[in-house]
Design an enzyme around this catalytic site. Sequence first.
Site, PDB file in Angstrom:
ATOM      1  N   GLU A   1      -7.876  -2.722   6.927  1.00  0.00           N
ATOM      2  CA  GLU A   1      -6.825  -2.844   7.935  1.00  0.00           C
ATOM      3  C   GLU A   1      -7.219  -3.892   8.966  1.00  0.00           C
ATOM      4  OE1 GLU A   1      -5.395   0.760   9.661  1.00  0.00           O
ATOM      5  OE2 GLU A   1      -5.842   1.994   7.898  1.00  0.00           O
TER       6      GLU A   1
ATOM      7  N   HIS B   1       0.840  -1.199   0.000  1.00  0.00           N
ATOM      8  CA  HIS B   1       0.000   0.000   0.000  1.00  0.00           C
ATOM      9  C   HIS B   1       0.879   1.254   0.000  1.00  0.00           C
ATOM     10  CE1 HIS B   1      -3.114   2.906   1.125  1.00  0.00           C
ATOM     11  NE2 HIS B   1      -2.345   3.285   2.123  1.00  0.00           N
TER      12      HIS B   1
ATOM     13  N   GLU C   1     -10.241   1.905   3.755  1.00  0.00           N
ATOM     14  CA  GLU C   1      -8.919   1.316   3.954  1.00  0.00           C
ATOM     15  C   GLU C   1      -9.097   0.000   4.697  1.00  0.00           C
ATOM     16  OE1 GLU C   1      -6.168   4.130   5.720  1.00  0.00           O
ATOM     17  OE2 GLU C   1      -5.750   4.969   3.729  1.00  0.00           O
TER      18      GLU C   1
HETATM   19 MN    MN Z   1      -5.251   3.996   7.680  1.00  0.00          MN
END
Ligand code: MN
Length: 427
Positions: free
Chosen positions: A201, A134, A199
Amino acid sequence: MIDHTHDAAASTWVAGADAHEHFPVQNLPLGIFSPVDSTPRIGTAIGDWCLDLAALASLLPETTRSALAVPLLNALFALPPQERLALRHAIFALLTDASRRGEVEPHLHRAADCALHLPFQIGDYTDFYVGIHHATNIGRLFRPDNPLLPNYKHVPIGYHGRASSVRPSGTPLVRPKGQLKGPNDAAPRFTPSQRLDFELELGAWIAGENDLGASVPIGQAWDRIGGLCLLNDWSARDIQAWEYQPLGPFLAKNFLSSVSPWVITREALAPFHVPQPPRPEGDPAPLDYLTDEADQQCGALAVRLAVTLSTRSMRDAGLPPVTLSQGSATAMYWTLAQMVTHHTSNGCNLAPGDLLGTGTISGTTRGSEGSLMELSRGGTEPVTLPGGESRTFLEDGDELVLSATAEQPGYRAIGFGLCAGVVEPAR
Ligand code: MN
């Protein structure tokens, strides 16, 4: 750390749980739920049910009873790890011994009828940037020849996020407004974000506490990781691009961060530890305080990650969600232990219920990117969707769902549950 609770052959008397995608008896996540028309309490997920652990406290280890009486996990995760291990063993015994069914079954609540809440009162939230692919993909959009900044392979990069806007899965995302200045704008303007992104995660929930001024040595860092969740660090890329220099993300990131509500405990994750992938030839070795042989041998986790999207039009047409991305949590340049040790290396205290995000986890191949910014190459290559639509960034009505599965040969796979959110129009 692997014991009888990880036996793939273990079976529970709870109907359907042995075949459940996320919550077989080998998982036993911890969380906070409310039955219909009732108050929040600590529970575990077993199959399609929530088990009320507060109501069963008299059957559970005495050392955990006062913590089980509070509808937050902070007190339970202030205890030493062996107390949560004893709790896991006790819950496992109740759910696998058919002779205990009569005592336990009245405290099962159908999960579909329960509300799930934030598991902790979150004191602090820190987001790291350890997904190297990323960081490389994003860096390349700005600096094609030099995507990673010189500190990246020496320091686990992070920033302090905002705890007040961390919410459980299902919380709607109101499109944020903010100040931005696009490349064709003569002056900045205040407007709803047009480059709204997700995002993908992992989140780590902190257990235990180090005093201010005391660091956590890397060999002890796993004792400070209570468990994991999924984390969607929703991001407004246009606001971010205008505001981020020189102090980093601010209003582009703190309008909502979504977490999956069940804590997948460190104890449940024992079979899924794998070696940290070796650093590429020529990369610097970490400094001593971040180096631990055992952490390199087993500090990564075999967790498969996925992101799905369904637009309002897709739902109206009866189309199923489309998979945007699939990847692996092993695509992290730094381990969770290195994140904890680095965070406390200056004497910063971490407390039970603090949340650490890994940063967006992307793979190296097309279809493994953990954000739309990467999937659409900075908005230049729209992603095609079923039904003829396309996306560069999120539109109102879009529902995004993160999911994760820990899996290793010889062990029963366990799921993380879901981390979902629907985009609502700006207000
Ligand atoms: Mn982040």
